[in-house]
Structures are given as C-alpha cells and as structure tokens.
Design a protein around this motif. Structure first.
Motif, PDB file in Angstrom:
ATOM      1  N   HIS A 126     -11.097   4.660  -3.754  1.00  0.00           N
ATOM      2  CA  HIS A 126     -10.573   3.872  -2.631  1.00  0.00           C
ATOM      3  C   HIS A 126      -9.635   2.837  -3.228  1.00  0.00           C
ATOM      4  CE1 HIS A 126     -13.293   5.558   0.315  1.00  0.00           C
ATOM      5  NE2 HIS A 126     -14.280   5.379  -0.539  1.00  0.00           N
ATOM      6  N   GLY A 127      -8.342   2.939  -2.925  1.00  0.00           N
ATOM      7  CA  GLY A 127      -7.364   1.980  -3.452  1.00  0.00           C
ATOM      8  C   GLY A 127      -7.213   0.809  -2.503  1.00  0.00           C
TER       9      GLY A 127
ATOM     10  N   PRO B  38      -0.212   4.435  -2.897  1.00  0.00           N
ATOM     11  CA  PRO B  38      -1.124   5.080  -1.937  1.00  0.00           C
ATOM     12  C   PRO B  38      -2.477   5.461  -2.521  1.00  0.00           C
ATOM     13  CG  PRO B  38       0.769   6.499  -2.445  1.00  0.00           C
ATOM     14  CD  PRO B  38       0.996   5.229  -3.187  1.00  0.00           C
ATOM     15  N   GLY B  39      -2.649   5.337  -3.822  1.00  0.00           N
ATOM     16  CA  GLY B  39      -3.981   5.569  -4.414  1.00  0.00           C
ATOM     17  C   GLY B  39      -4.346   7.041  -4.486  1.00  0.00           C
ATOM     18  N   THR B  40      -3.378   7.882  -4.803  1.00  0.00           N
ATOM     19  CA  THR B  40      -3.647   9.325  -4.834  1.00  0.00           C
ATOM     20  C   THR B  40      -4.040   9.827  -6.227  1.00  0.00           C
ATOM     21  OG1 THR B  40      -1.263   9.551  -5.055  1.00  0.00           O
ATOM     22  CG2 THR B  40      -2.183   9.973  -2.878  1.00  0.00           C
ATOM     23  N   GLU B  41      -4.034   8.921  -7.222  1.00  0.00           N
ATOM     24  CA  GLU B  41      -4.417   9.338  -8.573  1.00  0.00           C
ATOM     25  C   GLU B  41      -5.877   9.786  -8.567  1.00  0.00           C
ATOM     26  OE1 GLU B  41      -3.054   6.501  -7.669  1.00  0.00           O
ATOM     27  OE2 GLU B  41      -1.069   6.590  -8.574  1.00  0.00           O
ATOM     28  N   PRO B  42      -6.218  10.780  -9.393  1.00  0.00           N
ATOM     29  CA  PRO B  42      -7.581  11.323  -9.345  1.00  0.00           C
ATOM     30  C   PRO B  42      -8.676  10.306  -9.667  1.00  0.00           C
ATOM     31  CG  PRO B  42      -6.274  12.362 -11.101  1.00  0.00           C
ATOM     32  CD  PRO B  42      -5.339  11.511 -10.322  1.00  0.00           C
TER      33      PRO B  42
ATOM     34  N   ARG C 226       0.817  -1.212   0.000  1.00  0.00           N
ATOM     35  CA  ARG C 226       0.000   0.000   0.000  1.00  0.00           C
ATOM     36  C   ARG C 226       0.854   1.267   0.000  1.00  0.00           C
ATOM     37  NH1 ARG C 226      -4.826   0.887   4.426  1.00  0.00           N
ATOM     38  NH2 ARG C 226      -5.860   2.591   3.370  1.00  0.00           N
ATOM     39  N   ARG C 227       2.003   1.196   0.685  1.00  0.00           N
ATOM     40  CA  ARG C 227       2.904   2.354   0.691  1.00  0.00           C
ATOM     41  C   ARG C 227       3.397   2.687  -0.707  1.00  0.00           C
ATOM     42  NH1 ARG C 227       7.452   1.177   4.933  1.00  0.00           N
ATOM     43  NH2 ARG C 227       6.093   0.223   6.474  1.00  0.00           N
TER      44      ARG C 227
END
Ligand SMILES: Nc1ncnc2c1ncn2[C@@H]1O[C@H](COP(=O)(O)OP(=O)(O)O)[C@@H](O)[C@H]1O
Ligand SMILES: Cc1ncc(C[n+]2csc(CCOP(=O)(O)OP(=O)(O)O)c2C)c(N)n1
Ligand SMILES: [Mg+2]
Length: 351
Positions: A36-37, A28-32, A24-25
C-alpha cells in the motif's frame, strides 16, 4: 510535466488532499515491494520477513501544530511520537523504530531538546519502540520536529481505509472535541475560571494517547473492514474513509461522544460543542467500520480485552450516492458531503 499543474496553480488552489493526489499520480505504488503506497495511514511494504514493514511520518511545526507557551518540551516530544504511533495503530501495526528530523533555532537550550526526547522516549517505551536516528539542522526562527516511524504487522493483521461496505456500523473510540477545547484554552480564547475543565482539555491537546493496543486488537479480529485515526476531525477523516472505500455515511449526532471538557469549554464561549467534536481534530481516536452481520460483539470484546477505552457506535455506512449526512435527534439531516476537516492549504475549521 505532461498532464501536471499549470504554472499559476497554487497549493491553496488544490488543497492538501488535492496535492497528495498529484503526488500519488507520480508514485502509483505499482512496484512489487509496495503493498500500500500513498493514500492510507501508513505505507506498507514487503521485505523478506514474514511480517510487512509499515512506514509513516508526521511533523509538529511551531505555530501550526503547537504553541510554545502552551506545552512544555516533554509534552512536545510525547505529541510528536504519539501522532505517528496513532497512524501505525490505525493500520493495526506494532511500532518499532523512529528517526527524527529536528529543526531548531540556535538559541534553544539543550535541556529543552533533551526534555523533548525524553517525552518521545516515554511515548515509545510501552511498545518497546525507540529512536534509532535522525537529522538535525538550524531553523531560522521556529522549532520543527518531524518523526518517521517504522513498524510491522502480519499480512493478515492490517486494516486499510478502503474496505468499508454499505451496512457496516461506524464506531469511534474515546471522546471527541477535547483537543479542540484545549487549543482554545491554549490560545487564550476562553475567559472564566474552570481549572479542572482547563486541565482536562489541555491534556487532550498536549498529550494525546495513541490507541496502539486497541488498533492491533481490532485488526486481529479480522472483522474490522476499514480504519483510520481522527487527526483532521471526525468529519474530515470519515470523508477520507468514505472516499477510499467508495461509500457514504449516515452519522447520528446524538451518538457522537462529545468530550465533557469540550462541552463545557464550548458552551462557555458560546460555541457549539458538537461542531468542535465533529470538526476539531487531533483527538487521535480510532474510527472504524465493522460488518453488522459479522460480529460487532466480537470486535467490542476484543477491544475490551486490551483496553478500558469507551467506544461509541455513531452511525452506519451507506451507498456512495447518499453522501455523508448527520441526522439530528429531531429528524433533520445536514449533508456534510461538501464540508471537510482540517486541510493545511484550504479550510481550517479552527478559524
Ligand atoms: N508530501 C507527500 N509525499 C508523498 N506522500 C504523501 C505526502 N503527504 C502525504 N502523503 C501521503 O498521503 C496519505 C495521506 O496523508 P495524511 O493525510 O497526512 O495522512 P495521515 O492523516 O494518516 O497522517 C498518506 O499515505 C501519506 O503518506
Ligand atoms: C497553533 C495551532 N493551530 C491549530 C491547530 C489545529 N491543527 C493543526 S494541524 C491539525 C490537523 C492534524 O495535523 P496534520 O499535520 O494534518 O496531521 P495528519 O492528518 O497528517 O496526521 C489541526 C486540527 C493546532 N494544533 N495548533
Ligand atoms: Mg500526515
């Protein structure tokens, strides 16, 4: 990798969920497009549609998730689809399409694979979901079925794991411990002759029912604050919910809906039925929290409108500092903060 693992650290050292944290690090799923990643029952991504796209995958590995002698190929297909349907249900989603990665020894009869896919089709059909593709490869010695399931939900129709708040009541659908009992029968660890108990327990283990209609109806109430499905065991999954939400939980042992076939099987081998219900796993029921003030009655009514499944209020959410505790009828408490459920690389409560 900077800040990554030391060269000697193994998966056994960090455990399944430590490993997922490491992955997960990196993502982190910050793409627009990522709503929820990594970290919940399914991934939620945005497309141009007015629905969100939900994506999840879970596999069935011979010797790890199933024993070939204990189920037929139709059962295995049903199970492989249902464990994924269950994750989608826990998010409130509607299943749509599956892609299947099949790894099998060359000696496997073609009919076995056809039966497996018939089981999968039968589990998906009630939701008008279907298999649209996959991949096939030889495995030297065992059967592995890895299903990726896509589905959809309206943006206000999803429930994540991280919304539980102190004061919420904790609810679970159906009964618990039945799948664990079935596994014990499958392993030949239960002596004696109780054909009806055996049949019920084996059915819980072989052919779990994913609570798809229930999950969608619960999510649609807007009153369910956090939800997941019970795959790793009630305590393991309650811990996942509590960690994600930053809360603790108090569970009343007397309120745990122990499956009758779990009770009978456990007692016949001198085991504790409650222990199997708490830690057994693979029951694929829904575990969720509801705002006590905000309409427990309304939520239960919504559930009753789509399903005759029973449900049990098993406790309530408390502040994180209290940890996770089980209260027994005599008033004694057992802290379970340090005890987990199923961890593929760490503790496996079925040993
Ligand atoms: N190998 C992996 N790579 C990326 N994400 C993973 C991996 N394994 C698990 N995850 C993610 O970690 C979260 C927890 O996984 P898991 O415990 O398997 O969930 P579930 O019980 O809902 O199947 C999920 O968001 C899942 O997608
Ligand atoms: C032969 C065999 N041994 C042990 C088990 C018990 N077991 C295997 S995996 C598992 C936990 C759930 O599976 P997992 O792959 O972790 O599903 P997820 O939590 O990702 O949905 C349990 C209780 C089993 N089903 N079969
Ligand atoms: Mg999984």
């Amino acid at each position: 990798m900077p800040g990554g693992a030391t060269p000697t650290e193994t998966l056994g050292d960090v455990g399944e969920f430590g490993l997922i944290q490491r992955i997960r690090r990196l993502f982190p799923g910050t793409e627009p497009t990522v709503v929820h990643g990594i970290g919940d029952d399914v991934a939620v991504v945005r497309t141009d549609s007015d629905h969100l796209l939900l994506v999840t995958c879970d596999c069935q590995i011979e010797g790890v998730h199933f024993l070939r002698h204990a189920l037929n190929f139709w059962d295995l297909g049903w199970r492989a689809a249902s464990v994924n349907l269950s994750d989608l249900a826990a998010m409130g989603g509607e299943p749509l399409w599956a892609v299947v990665s099949l790894m099998a020894p060359a000696e496997l009869p073609v009919k076995a694979v056809e039966d497996l896919y018939r089981g999968m089709a039968d589990a998906l059909r009630p939701w008008q979901a279907t298999v649209v593709g996959g991949n096939t490869a030889r495995h030297p010695d065992r059967l592995v079925v890895d299903v990726t399931l896509l589905g959809r939900a309206r943006p206000d129709g999803i429930v994540t794991r991280d919304g539980a708040r102190p004061g919420d009541v904790i609810v679970v659908t159906g009964t618990l411990g039945g799948a664990r009992a079935g596994l014990e029968w499958a392993r030949g660890r239960v002596a004696g002759d109780a054909p009806e108990v055996r049949k019920q327990a084996m059915a819980r283990y072989r052919t779990p029912r994913a609570r798809v209609a229930e999950g969608k109806a619960l999510a649609a109430t807007g009153r369910v604050r956090a939800m997941l499905d019970v795959s790793d065991g009630l305590l393991g999954d309650l811990r996942h919910l509590c960690q994600a939400s930053g809360v603790g939980a108090l569970v009343e042992a007397a309120c745990i809906p122990v499956d009758p076939c779990c009770r009978q099987t456990a007692l016949s081998v001198g085991a504790d039925p409650l222990e199997w219900a708490l830690r057994g796993g693979e029951d694929y029921e829904l575990l969720f929290s509801v705002d006590r003030q905000g309409g427990v009655g309304q939520v239960m009514e919504a559930l009753g409108a789509v399903s005759d499944v029973a449900f049990a209020v098993i406790g309530w959410i408390v502040p994180r500092e209290a940890g996770i505790q089980v209260v027994f009828p005599d008033g004694t408490r057992r802290s379970l903060t340090a005890e987990g459920g199923w961890d593929h690389f760490g503790s496996r409560p079925d040993k």
